[in-house]
Design a protein around this motif. Structure first.
Motif, PDB file in Angstrom:
ATOM      1  N   THR A   1       1.088  -9.820   4.501  1.00 59.26           N
ATOM      2  CA  THR A   1      -0.120  -9.055   4.208  1.00 59.26           C
ATOM      3  C   THR A   1       0.212  -7.737   3.511  1.00 59.26           C
ATOM      4  O   THR A   1       1.116  -7.010   3.934  1.00 59.26           O
ATOM      5  N   ARG A   2      -0.484  -7.475   2.439  1.00 58.42           N
ATOM      6  CA  ARG A   2      -0.388  -6.224   1.669  1.00 58.42           C
ATOM      7  C   ARG A   2       0.955  -6.028   0.961  1.00 58.42           C
ATOM      8  O   ARG A   2       1.201  -4.976   0.363  1.00 58.42           O
TER       9      ARG A   2
ATOM     10  N   VAL B   1       4.175   2.863  12.715  1.00 58.79           N
ATOM     11  CA  VAL B   1       4.031   4.206  12.143  1.00 58.79           C
ATOM     12  C   VAL B   1       3.390   4.134  10.758  1.00 58.79           C
ATOM     13  O   VAL B   1       2.622   5.011  10.369  1.00 58.79           O
ATOM     14  N   GLN B   2       3.685   3.091  10.015  1.00 57.02           N
ATOM     15  CA  GLN B   2       3.179   2.964   8.648  1.00 57.02           C
ATOM     16  C   GLN B   2       1.680   2.742   8.585  1.00 57.02           C
ATOM     17  O   GLN B   2       0.988   3.320   7.750  1.00 57.02           O
ATOM     18  N   ARG B   3       1.172   1.869   9.470  1.00 57.99           N
ATOM     19  CA  ARG B   3      -0.224   1.435   9.359  1.00 57.99           C
ATOM     20  C   ARG B   3      -1.109   1.841  10.524  1.00 57.99           C
ATOM     21  O   ARG B   3      -2.328   1.726  10.438  1.00 57.99           O
ATOM     22  N   GLY B   4      -0.518   2.260  11.635  1.00 65.75           N
ATOM     23  CA  GLY B   4      -1.330   2.589  12.796  1.00 65.75           C
ATOM     24  C   GLY B   4      -1.686   1.339  13.588  1.00 65.75           C
ATOM     25  O   GLY B   4      -1.116   0.271  13.418  1.00 65.75           O
ATOM     26  N   GLY B   5      -2.652   1.488  14.484  1.00 71.65           N
ATOM     27  CA  GLY B   5      -3.078   0.390  15.335  1.00 71.65           C
ATOM     28  C   GLY B   5      -2.278   0.253  16.603  1.00 71.65           C
ATOM     29  O   GLY B   5      -2.569  -0.604  17.442  1.00 71.65           O
TER      30      GLY B   5
ATOM     31  N   SER C   1      -1.356  -4.103  12.590  1.00 76.33           N
ATOM     32  CA  SER C   1      -2.283  -2.981  12.767  1.00 76.33           C
ATOM     33  C   SER C   1      -3.710  -3.464  12.954  1.00 76.33           C
ATOM     34  O   SER C   1      -4.492  -2.867  13.699  1.00 76.33           O
ATOM     35  N   PHE C   2      -4.057  -4.567  12.301  1.00 73.27           N
ATOM     36  CA  PHE C   2      -5.417  -5.102  12.327  1.00 73.27           C
ATOM     37  C   PHE C   2      -5.727  -5.854  13.622  1.00 73.27           C
ATOM     38  O   PHE C   2      -6.820  -6.370  13.794  1.00 73.27           O
TER      39      PHE C   2
ATOM     40  N   ASN D   1      -8.307  -2.186   8.844  1.00 77.85           N
ATOM     41  CA  ASN D   1      -7.336  -1.093   8.864  1.00 77.85           C
ATOM     42  C   ASN D   1      -7.152  -0.552   7.457  1.00 77.85           C
ATOM     43  O   ASN D   1      -6.783  -1.300   6.550  1.00 77.85           O
ATOM     44  N   GLN D   2      -7.414   0.730   7.284  1.00 73.85           N
ATOM     45  CA  GLN D   2      -7.263   1.373   5.974  1.00 73.85           C
ATOM     46  C   GLN D   2      -8.000   0.583   4.884  1.00 73.85           C
ATOM     47  O   GLN D   2      -7.506   0.404   3.778  1.00 73.85           O
ATOM     48  N   GLY D   3      -9.191   0.092   5.245  1.00 73.02           N
ATOM     49  CA  GLY D   3     -10.008  -0.668   4.307  1.00 73.02           C
ATOM     50  C   GLY D   3      -9.557  -2.102   4.094  1.00 73.02           C
ATOM     51  O   GLY D   3     -10.076  -2.794   3.211  1.00 73.02           O
TER      52      GLY D   3
END
Length: 255
Positions: free
Chosen positions: A212-213, A103-107, A53-54, A22-24
């Motif tokens: 994560t992140r 909403v922030q990361r999708g998925g 999201s992942f 997700n987003q790299g």
């Protein structure tokens, strides 16, 4: 003395199940064993395993996680809006209790389906909706959220700019997760006090493991920060009672 906690927000990342870049970003493994090892200093009385999201719409990891962690844990999943009723009810039988809109990361499903899908899963299974969203975007969907039966906003809405919008919704009955302190652009003690002042029942703490992140991962000092910020009765509500009432007792009453 170990602090009693219902962990309202944690992730399990098990590489034996599907993961989506997700987003790299592709996360490192964080299994159920890793989680239990990480929280051994805390008296864990259950928790909410949240799909990231992942993980997209995969349910296999979540069912396995709930079976492994036990019946004190519940799931927060991501599903497409047209998921059949029988599939939702099957997930409910496995301990899933909420649908997440990331909403922030999708998925996840998109916000355009929020009104329809959040109402549908609540009517069908008593599930609530969880939003991972920057609170500065809340005005665009405030009228929708105010008319939903049950909503949680993750990570205290992330941003300082949108925090007044979050407090407005807390006053309308939404719940908030005191999670991801290494993600937020807030004065955490100030934000915690403000939310609890509006509604003592609204806030629930989660570790956000494995963070994560996040700029800074969860640390046990995050719990002590809350303890130093709140009076004991309110601290107990944020750490345990509010989440138990929301994720467990509310459903027991419905059933």
């Amino acid at each position: 003395m170990k602090r009693i906690l219902f962990d309202a927000h944690l992730h399990i990342i098990d590489p034996q199940f599907p993961l989506i870049e997700n987003q790299g970003f592709l996360p490192e493994p964080f299994t159920c064993k890793d989680y239990l090892d990480k929280v051994k200093e805390v008296d864990i009385r259950g928790g909410a395993v949240v799909s990231g999201s992942f993980q997209g719409f995969d349910q296999s990891y979540l069912i396995h996680s709930l079976q492994t962690l036990g019946s004190d844990f519940v799931g927060v999943t991501q599903l497409p809006y047209d998921t059949p009723d029988e599939d939702i009810l099957e997930l409910h039988g496995h301990g899933v209790r909420a649908i997440r809109f990331n909403v922030q990361r999708g998925g996840s499903e998109t916000l355009s389906r929020l009104d329809y899908f959040a109402k549908r899963v609540h009517e069908l299974a008593g599930w609530h909706a969880e939003l991972y969203i920057d609170s500065s975007s809340l005005p665009e969907i405030t009228s929708v959220i105010e008319n939903l039966p049950a909503v949680i906003v993750d990570h205290m809405g992330l941003s300082r700019a949108g925090f007044p919008h979050l407090l407005h919704l807390v006053d309308k009955g939404i719940r908030v997760k005191a999670t991801g302190f290494g993600r937020v652009e807030l004065d955490v003690p100030e934000a915690i006090q403000a939310i609890c002042a509006v509604s003592p029942d609204a806030l629930m703490f989660g570790t956000d493991l494995p963070s994560t992140r996040a700029r800074r991962p969860y640390h046990h000092d995050d719990i002590e920060l809350i303890h130093h910020t709140l009076e004991q009765e309110q601290f107990d509500k944020v750490m345990y009672k509010n989440a138990i009432d929301w994720y467990v007792n509310r459903h027991a009453a419905q059933e």
